[in-house]
Scaffold this motif. Sequence first.
Motif, PDB file in Angstrom:
ATOM      1  N   GLU A  51       0.802  -1.218   0.000  1.00  0.00           N
ATOM      2  CA  GLU A  51       0.000   0.000   0.000  1.00  0.00           C
ATOM      3  C   GLU A  51       0.841   1.278   0.000  1.00  0.00           C
ATOM      4  O   GLU A  51       0.299   2.376  -0.149  1.00  0.00           O
ATOM      5  N   GLN A  52       2.157   1.139   0.129  1.00  0.00           N
ATOM      6  CA  GLN A  52       3.009   2.327   0.043  1.00  0.00           C
ATOM      7  C   GLN A  52       3.197   2.784  -1.402  1.00  0.00           C
ATOM      8  O   GLN A  52       3.729   3.865  -1.648  1.00  0.00           O
ATOM      9  N   TYR A  53       2.743   1.970  -2.353  1.00  0.00           N
ATOM     10  CA  TYR A  53       2.868   2.317  -3.775  1.00  0.00           C
ATOM     11  C   TYR A  53       1.514   2.779  -4.312  1.00  0.00           C
ATOM     12  O   TYR A  53       0.468   2.268  -3.924  1.00  0.00           O
ATOM     13  N   SER A  54       1.542   3.719  -5.238  1.00  0.00           N
ATOM     14  CA  SER A  54       0.302   4.201  -5.842  1.00  0.00           C
ATOM     15  C   SER A  54      -0.097   3.396  -7.073  1.00  0.00           C
ATOM     16  O   SER A  54      -1.278   3.350  -7.440  1.00  0.00           O
ATOM     17  N   HIS A  55       0.896   2.762  -7.722  1.00  0.00           N
ATOM     18  CA  HIS A  55       0.632   2.007  -8.944  1.00  0.00           C
ATOM     19  C   HIS A  55       1.399   0.682  -8.940  1.00  0.00           C
ATOM     20  O   HIS A  55       2.425   0.549  -8.240  1.00  0.00           O
ATOM     21  N   LEU A  56       0.898  -0.256  -9.733  1.00  0.00           N
ATOM     22  CA  LEU A  56       1.513  -1.579  -9.815  1.00  0.00           C
ATOM     23  C   LEU A  56       1.642  -2.001 -11.276  1.00  0.00           C
ATOM     24  O   LEU A  56       0.839  -1.613 -12.127  1.00  0.00           O
ATOM     25  N   TRP A  57       2.647  -2.823 -11.529  1.00  0.00           N
ATOM     26  CA  TRP A  57       2.752  -3.535 -12.801  1.00  0.00           C
ATOM     27  C   TRP A  57       2.082  -4.895 -12.629  1.00  0.00           C
ATOM     28  O   TRP A  57       2.349  -5.608 -11.659  1.00  0.00           O
ATOM     29  N   LEU A  58       1.232  -5.255 -13.568  1.00  0.00           N
ATOM     30  CA  LEU A  58       0.644  -6.590 -13.599  1.00  0.00           C
ATOM     31  C   LEU A  58       1.166  -7.308 -14.833  1.00  0.00           C
ATOM     32  O   LEU A  58       1.021  -6.815 -15.956  1.00  0.00           O
ATOM     33  N   LEU A  59       1.793  -8.454 -14.631  1.00  0.00           N
ATOM     34  CA  LEU A  59       2.158  -9.323 -15.741  1.00  0.00           C
ATOM     35  C   LEU A  59       1.080 -10.396 -15.835  1.00  0.00           C
ATOM     36  O   LEU A  59       0.710 -10.994 -14.817  1.00  0.00           O
ATOM     37  N   PHE A  60       0.572 -10.609 -17.033  1.00  0.00           N
ATOM     38  CA  PHE A  60      -0.585 -11.492 -17.158  1.00  0.00           C
ATOM     39  C   PHE A  60      -0.507 -12.337 -18.424  1.00  0.00           C
ATOM     40  O   PHE A  60       0.387 -12.151 -19.266  1.00  0.00           O
ATOM     41  N   CYS A  61      -1.436 -13.248 -18.534  1.00  0.00           N
ATOM     42  CA  CYS A  61      -1.492 -14.157 -19.678  1.00  0.00           C
ATOM     43  C   CYS A  61      -2.713 -13.834 -20.535  1.00  0.00           C
ATOM     44  O   CYS A  61      -3.816 -13.683 -20.016  1.00  0.00           O
ATOM     45  N   PRO A 130      -5.599 -14.422 -15.887  1.00  0.00           N
ATOM     46  CA  PRO A 130      -4.606 -14.905 -14.916  1.00  0.00           C
ATOM     47  C   PRO A 130      -3.453 -13.913 -14.786  1.00  0.00           C
ATOM     48  O   PRO A 130      -2.853 -13.512 -15.788  1.00  0.00           O
ATOM     49  N   ILE A 131      -3.153 -13.519 -13.567  1.00  0.00           N
ATOM     50  CA  ILE A 131      -2.019 -12.634 -13.291  1.00  0.00           C
ATOM     51  C   ILE A 131      -0.837 -13.516 -12.887  1.00  0.00           C
ATOM     52  O   ILE A 131      -0.945 -14.313 -11.949  1.00  0.00           O
ATOM     53  N   ILE A 132       0.292 -13.375 -13.580  1.00  0.00           N
ATOM     54  CA  ILE A 132       1.424 -14.245 -13.284  1.00  0.00           C
ATOM     55  C   ILE A 132       2.485 -13.564 -12.424  1.00  0.00           C
ATOM     56  O   ILE A 132       3.376 -14.231 -11.902  1.00  0.00           O
ATOM     57  N   ASP A 133       2.381 -12.240 -12.248  1.00  0.00           N
ATOM     58  CA  ASP A 133       3.265 -11.556 -11.311  1.00  0.00           C
ATOM     59  C   ASP A 133       2.731 -10.155 -11.041  1.00  0.00           C
ATOM     60  O   ASP A 133       2.024  -9.575 -11.864  1.00  0.00           O
ATOM     61  N   ILE A 134       3.075  -9.625  -9.871  1.00  0.00           N
ATOM     62  CA  ILE A 134       2.682  -8.293  -9.436  1.00  0.00           C
ATOM     63  C   ILE A 134       3.943  -7.586  -8.950  1.00  0.00           C
ATOM     64  O   ILE A 134       4.670  -8.121  -8.110  1.00  0.00           O
ATOM     65  N   LYS A 135       4.214  -6.401  -9.491  1.00  0.00           N
ATOM     66  CA  LYS A 135       5.418  -5.668  -9.106  1.00  0.00           C
ATOM     67  C   LYS A 135       5.075  -4.205  -8.847  1.00  0.00           C
ATOM     68  O   LYS A 135       4.225  -3.636  -9.527  1.00  0.00           O
ATOM     69  N   PRO A 136       5.728  -3.568  -7.897  1.00  0.00           N
ATOM     70  CA  PRO A 136       5.506  -2.129  -7.674  1.00  0.00           C
ATOM     71  C   PRO A 136       5.984  -1.315  -8.873  1.00  0.00           C
ATOM     72  O   PRO A 136       6.986  -1.646  -9.522  1.00  0.00           O
ATOM     73  N   TYR A 137       5.250  -0.243  -9.158  1.00  0.00           N
ATOM     74  CA  TYR A 137       5.670   0.736 -10.158  1.00  0.00           C
ATOM     75  C   TYR A 137       6.570   1.748  -9.455  1.00  0.00           C
ATOM     76  O   TYR A 137       6.177   2.360  -8.456  1.00  0.00           O
ATOM     77  N   ALA A 143       9.244   5.653 -15.180  1.00  0.00           N
ATOM     78  CA  ALA A 143       8.702   6.747 -15.986  1.00  0.00           C
ATOM     79  C   ALA A 143       9.835   7.438 -16.738  1.00  0.00           C
ATOM     80  O   ALA A 143      10.679   8.089 -16.127  1.00  0.00           O
ATOM     81  N   ILE A 144       9.841   7.290 -18.044  1.00  0.00           N
ATOM     82  CA  ILE A 144      10.887   7.887 -18.883  1.00  0.00           C
ATOM     83  C   ILE A 144      10.235   9.012 -19.684  1.00  0.00           C
ATOM     84  O   ILE A 144       9.528   8.770 -20.670  1.00  0.00           O
ATOM     85  N   THR A 145      10.457  10.245 -19.260  1.00  0.00           N
ATOM     86  CA  THR A 145       9.703  11.377 -19.796  1.00  0.00           C
ATOM     87  C   THR A 145      10.036  11.712 -21.248  1.00  0.00           C
ATOM     88  O   THR A 145       9.215  12.299 -21.950  1.00  0.00           O
ATOM     89  N   ASP A 146      11.230  11.360 -21.719  1.00  0.00           N
ATOM     90  CA  ASP A 146      11.592  11.698 -23.094  1.00  0.00           C
ATOM     91  C   ASP A 146      11.548  10.480 -24.022  1.00  0.00           C
ATOM     92  O   ASP A 146      12.151  10.472 -25.091  1.00  0.00           O
ATOM     93  N   ALA A 147      10.808   9.446 -23.609  1.00  0.00           N
ATOM     94  CA  ALA A 147      10.709   8.239 -24.435  1.00  0.00           C
ATOM     95  C   ALA A 147       9.931   8.509 -25.712  1.00  0.00           C
ATOM     96  O   ALA A 147       9.039   9.362 -25.752  1.00  0.00           O
ATOM     97  N   LYS A 148      10.280   7.799 -26.779  1.00  0.00           N
ATOM     98  CA  LYS A 148       9.578   7.897 -28.050  1.00  0.00           C
ATOM     99  C   LYS A 148       8.545   6.771 -28.145  1.00  0.00           C
ATOM    100  O   LYS A 148       8.858   5.615 -27.881  1.00  0.00           O
TER     101      LYS A 148
END
Length: 242
Positions: A51-61, A130-137, A143-148
Amino acid sequence: MFTSQISAVAICRTPYKQKFGIPRQPGLVDVKGYVELVPSLNTVDAIRGIEQYSHLWLLFCFHENLAQGWKTTVRPPRLGGNEKLGVFATRSTFRPNGIGQSVVKLHGVVIRKGKVCLEISGMDLLDGTPIIDIKPYIPFSDAITDAKGGIAQDAPELIHVTFSDNANTQLLTLSENAKYARLQPLISAVLAQDPRPAYKKAKDDPKIYQVALYDLDILWQVIDNQVVVLALKPTSVVLLDE
């Protein structure tokens, strides 16, 4: 050779009951859902501190696409469905290993029917994914602000959504149920993405479409370059247990 066996750590519960109509990227529609830990991981210990994170990465199938296989090239909707790109140059759901990833907003940890769940929003996932992994964002590294962004540098253009008198009457009746409290803005946000196949958007299209949200079928049509919601009715899609 990769030999590790991968299994689901959670199941995603969302209003999206069929693939058609799901936003093509995360964060485009502000709707809530849940990530429900599987029985073997059904303990708050597995997510302690999350809960200390505001966003999460979900890896899924992409579990409903696996049987259809994949190809080395695909036709991205961004290119009107007419040009091909390599599968690894796109976010096509038809991939060699059928793995996807989405970033979602975390609202908190809840217990639903005895199951430990993460309450999330902004997901672009089919109910039952199905979620295969959960990781903090992690903002400073993720966050890469100058990404193309290539063909997807800008957010998609939205189409105007209106409701027929019949649909408005049905929404008024449904609003008496707390489950549908935010149904109208959800329908508007989903259909504003214009989920039709790309080739349908460049010509007159009299077809009446159907999108399944919650336990309802939303019937709609594009008239004069705007979506008109015609009616709402009980779904014909087989729903998963929540």
